[in-house]
Design a protein around this motif. Structure first.
Motif, PDB file in Angstrom:
ATOM      1  N   ASP A  62     119.035  17.134 -39.646  1.00  0.00           N
ATOM      2  CA  ASP A  62     118.236  18.353 -39.735  1.00  0.00           C
ATOM      3  C   ASP A  62     117.047  18.146 -38.796  1.00  0.00           C
ATOM      4  O   ASP A  62     116.067  17.485 -39.146  1.00  0.00           O
ATOM      5  CB  ASP A  62     117.762  18.586 -41.166  1.00  0.00           C
ATOM      6  N   ARG A  64     114.670  19.911 -37.690  1.00  0.00           N
ATOM      7  CA  ARG A  64     113.343  20.363 -38.104  1.00  0.00           C
ATOM      8  C   ARG A  64     112.619  19.244 -38.839  1.00  0.00           C
ATOM      9  O   ARG A  64     111.436  18.963 -38.571  1.00  0.00           O
ATOM     10  CB  ARG A  64     113.461  21.604 -38.995  1.00  0.00           C
ATOM     11  N   GLN A  65     113.332  18.566 -39.734  1.00  0.00           N
ATOM     12  CA  GLN A  65     112.742  17.450 -40.465  1.00  0.00           C
ATOM     13  C   GLN A  65     112.469  16.264 -39.548  1.00  0.00           C
ATOM     14  O   GLN A  65     111.435  15.601 -39.653  1.00  0.00           O
ATOM     15  CB  GLN A  65     113.675  17.032 -41.611  1.00  0.00           C
ATOM     16  N   LYS A  78     102.923  21.642 -35.492  1.00  0.00           N
ATOM     17  CA  LYS A  78     103.755  22.510 -36.320  1.00  0.00           C
ATOM     18  C   LYS A  78     104.931  23.016 -35.491  1.00  0.00           C
ATOM     19  O   LYS A  78     104.927  22.941 -34.257  1.00  0.00           O
ATOM     20  CB  LYS A  78     102.946  23.683 -36.873  1.00  0.00           C
ATOM     21  N   ILE A  79     105.924  23.529 -36.184  1.00  0.00           N
ATOM     22  CA  ILE A  79     107.099  24.088 -35.526  1.00  0.00           C
ATOM     23  C   ILE A  79     106.773  25.502 -35.036  1.00  0.00           C
ATOM     24  O   ILE A  79     106.399  26.369 -35.825  1.00  0.00           O
ATOM     25  CB  ILE A  79     108.309  24.125 -36.481  1.00  0.00           C
ATOM     26  N   THR A  83     114.818  25.713 -34.142  1.00  0.00           N
ATOM     27  CA  THR A  83     115.443  24.398 -34.212  1.00  0.00           C
ATOM     28  C   THR A  83     116.894  24.596 -34.658  1.00  0.00           C
ATOM     29  O   THR A  83     117.288  25.698 -35.019  1.00  0.00           O
ATOM     30  CB  THR A  83     114.716  23.468 -35.198  1.00  0.00           C
ATOM     31  N   LYS A  85     120.288  22.243 -36.630  1.00  0.00           N
ATOM     32  CA  LYS A  85     120.861  20.995 -37.104  1.00  0.00           C
ATOM     33  C   LYS A  85     121.828  20.467 -36.050  1.00  0.00           C
ATOM     34  O   LYS A  85     122.557  21.227 -35.425  1.00  0.00           O
ATOM     35  CB  LYS A  85     121.579  21.206 -38.438  1.00  0.00           C
ATOM     36  N   SER A 270     107.916  21.033 -30.383  1.00  0.00           N
ATOM     37  CA  SER A 270     107.506  21.987 -31.422  1.00  0.00           C
ATOM     38  C   SER A 270     108.587  23.036 -31.648  1.00  0.00           C
ATOM     39  O   SER A 270     108.311  24.155 -32.042  1.00  0.00           O
ATOM     40  CB  SER A 270     106.188  22.670 -31.034  1.00  0.00           C
ATOM     41  N   GLY A 271     109.831  22.640 -31.415  1.00  0.00           N
ATOM     42  CA  GLY A 271     110.943  23.574 -31.457  1.00  0.00           C
ATOM     43  C   GLY A 271     111.155  24.188 -30.082  1.00  0.00           C
ATOM     44  O   GLY A 271     110.377  23.974 -29.154  1.00  0.00           O
TER      45      GLY A 271
END
Length: 381
Positions: A62, A64-65, A78-79, A83, A85, A270-271
Motif C-alpha cells: 500500500d 500511501r502507507q 502530506k499526500i 497513489t 497499491k 507526495s503522491g
C-alpha cells in the motif's frame, strides 16, 4: 577483378569487426516485442532474476502507507496527489532491442516515483531542441511571467541548475516549502528555514519542490501539459502503450491561454508522478540506449543525450536528472562507469548500458540491493 576481390574482402572484414549493435538494431513495434534467448548472446540472467525476486522492497504494498512512513521525518509532509497499491517484483532485460529476460507482471501499471525525473528532464531536452529554451545556461526567470524566480538568489538560477538539482531555489510551490523537503536531521526547523543559501550550481540537494518548480517552468514554456508533450514527441513514436499516466497534485493547477492545466510532479514523494508499466519503461530506456534515435527517427538529438549524462560539478554521480555510475560516492563497484540510470523510491530503476547494448528495468527491488543485483547480473558480461 583482383582489386574488386580485395575491396570486397576488406569490406567483409570491416563489417564483421563492427560492434554487434551496428549489425543488428531492433525497435519493437507498438504492442509487440520480439524475444530471444539470453544464451544467444552467451548470457545467463537466472541468478540475477532469482535475486531480484527474493529481495522485494520490504515496505507495504500500500504505497500511501509506504510514502507516509518513508517521509515521516519531514515537517508538514502530506499526500497531495494520487497513489496506487503496487504489484510484486518485476523486471525486464533488453539486449540489442530484444527481450532476453523478463520476470513478474511487466504490463502492470505502478507508481515509479523519482524515475519520473528522467521523463521530466526529457521534456526539457525537447524544449531545448525546439528552441523554446535558447540555451540551458539561460536564466529560467527570463522565461516566466510571474515571481517564481524573483529575488537576489532565485534570479540567478538557470535551467541547468534546475536540471542538475543544484539551484538551491528558495520558496513555496503548491503548498510545499523547499526547506521542508528532506531537511537535515541535525538541525531544527527554524535553523533549516533560515539557512544561508548556496550559490546556484555549487551545492547538490535532492529536492522534489525544486523539481516541481522545473515542471511548472516547462509548462509555461510549452504552454501545454507536459504529459501531452511527452506523449506526442516521445511515447507515441516509441510505441508505448496508452496505459501510462503522469499526475501532479490536487492543487497544482494553473491557467495558460485561458485553459486550466495541471503542473505535474517530478516524483511520487507526495503522491502523483509517473504511473507506468515495466515494458514502457524499457522502451524509454531503449530510446536513450540508442542516443535518442528510434528506427531511423532522431527524436532527441544525440548531442543533447550526451549532454544530459555528463557529471555535474556539484555531484559527479548526477547529470540532467539521470544518475551516473561515474567515479563518486554512488558508484557501483566493478560495474562500468559509463552506465547511467533513473532511480525511484521503492526500488524502481531504468538502467542504460550503451557499451553492451543493454537496458535493465527493475521494479520493487530493495533499494540497498541494487549494487549487488548489478554485480550478479554482470558476472558473465
Amino acid at each position: 577483378m583482383e582489386n574488386k576481390t580485395t575491396i570486397l574482402s576488406l569490406f567483409l572484414i570491416f563489417l564483421f569487426t563492427l560492434p554487434f549493435s551496428a549489425q543488428e538494431s531492433y525497435f519493437p513495434p507498438e504492442g509487440e516485442w520480439e524475444t530471444k534467448e539470453a544464451t544467444a548472446y552467451q548470457l545467463d540472467f537466472a541468478e540475477a532474476i532469482e535475486f531480484a525476486q527474493d529481495n522485494e522492497y520490504s515496505e507495504s504494498r500500500d504505497l500511501r502507507q509506504a510514502i507516509l512512513k518513508g517521509f515521516q521525518s519531514e515537517p508538514y509532509h502530506k499526500i497531495l496527489g494520487p497513489t496506487k497499491k503496487r504489484g510484486g517484483p518485476a523486471g525486464i532485460i533488453i539486449k540489442n532491442g530484444y527481450i532476453v529476460a523478463e520476470w513478474g507482471d511487466t504490463e502492470r501499471v505502478d507508481m515509479t516515483f523519482s524515475v519520473t525525473k528522467s521523463f521530466l528532464s526529457t521534456t526539457a531536452l525537447l524544449a531545448l531542441q525546439q528552441n523554446l529554451i535558447t540555451d540551458v545556461n539561460d536564466k529560467a526567470g527570463n522565461y516566466l511571467w510571474d515571481d517564481t524566480f524573483e529575488g537576489p538568489h532565485n534570479s540567478k538560477i538557470t535551467w541547468k541548475h534546475l536540471l542538475e538539482q543544484n539551484s538551491d531555489w528558495s520558496g513555496e510551490l503548491w503548498g510545499s516549502y523547499d526547506w521542508a523537503d528532506r531537511p537535515p536531521s541535525d538541525k531544527n526547523i527554524d535553523e533549516w528555514r533560515e539557512r544561508e543559501l548556496h550559490e546556484p550550481g555549487t551545492y547538490f540537494k535532492y529536492n522534489d519542490v525544486r523539481v516541481n518548480v522545473l515542471a511548472y517552468s516547462l509548462l509555461n514554456v510549452f504552454r501545454k501539459p507536459l504529459p501531452k508533450v511527452l506523449k506526442e514527441e516521445i511515447m507515441d513514436p516509441i510505441g508505448a502503450s496508452t496505459k501510462w499516466r503522469w499526475y501532479g497534485y490536487k492543487d497544482s493547477w494553473t491557467t495558460i491561454d485561458g485553459l486550466k492545466m495541471q503542473s505535474v510532479s517530478g516524483g511520487g514523494h507526495s503522491g502523483g508522478g509517473m504511473f507506468i508499466n515495466t515494458r514502457d519503461m524499457a522502451r524509454f530506456g531503449l530510446l536513450f540506449m540508442n542516443n535518442g534515435k528510434w528506427e531511423g527517427n532522431q527524436l532527441i538529438s544525440e548531442e543533447l543525450i550526451k549532454e544530459a549524462v555528463q557529471p555535474s560539478k556539484a555531484n559527479t554521480n548526477y547529470g540532467y536528472m539521470w544518475w551516473l555510475n561515474a567515479d563518486g560516492p554512488r558508484q557501483w563497484e566493478n560495474i562500468d562507469e559509463n552506465i547511467f540510470y533513473a532511480a525511484g523510491f521503492g526500488g524502481n530503476f531504468i538502467i542504460v548500458d550503451q557499451k553492451n547494448n543493454l537496458v535493465i528495468v527493475t521494479r520493487w527491488l530493495q533499494p540497498s540491493k541494487i549494487e549487488e543485483f548489478m554485480q550478479i547480473l554482470y558476472k558473465n558480461i
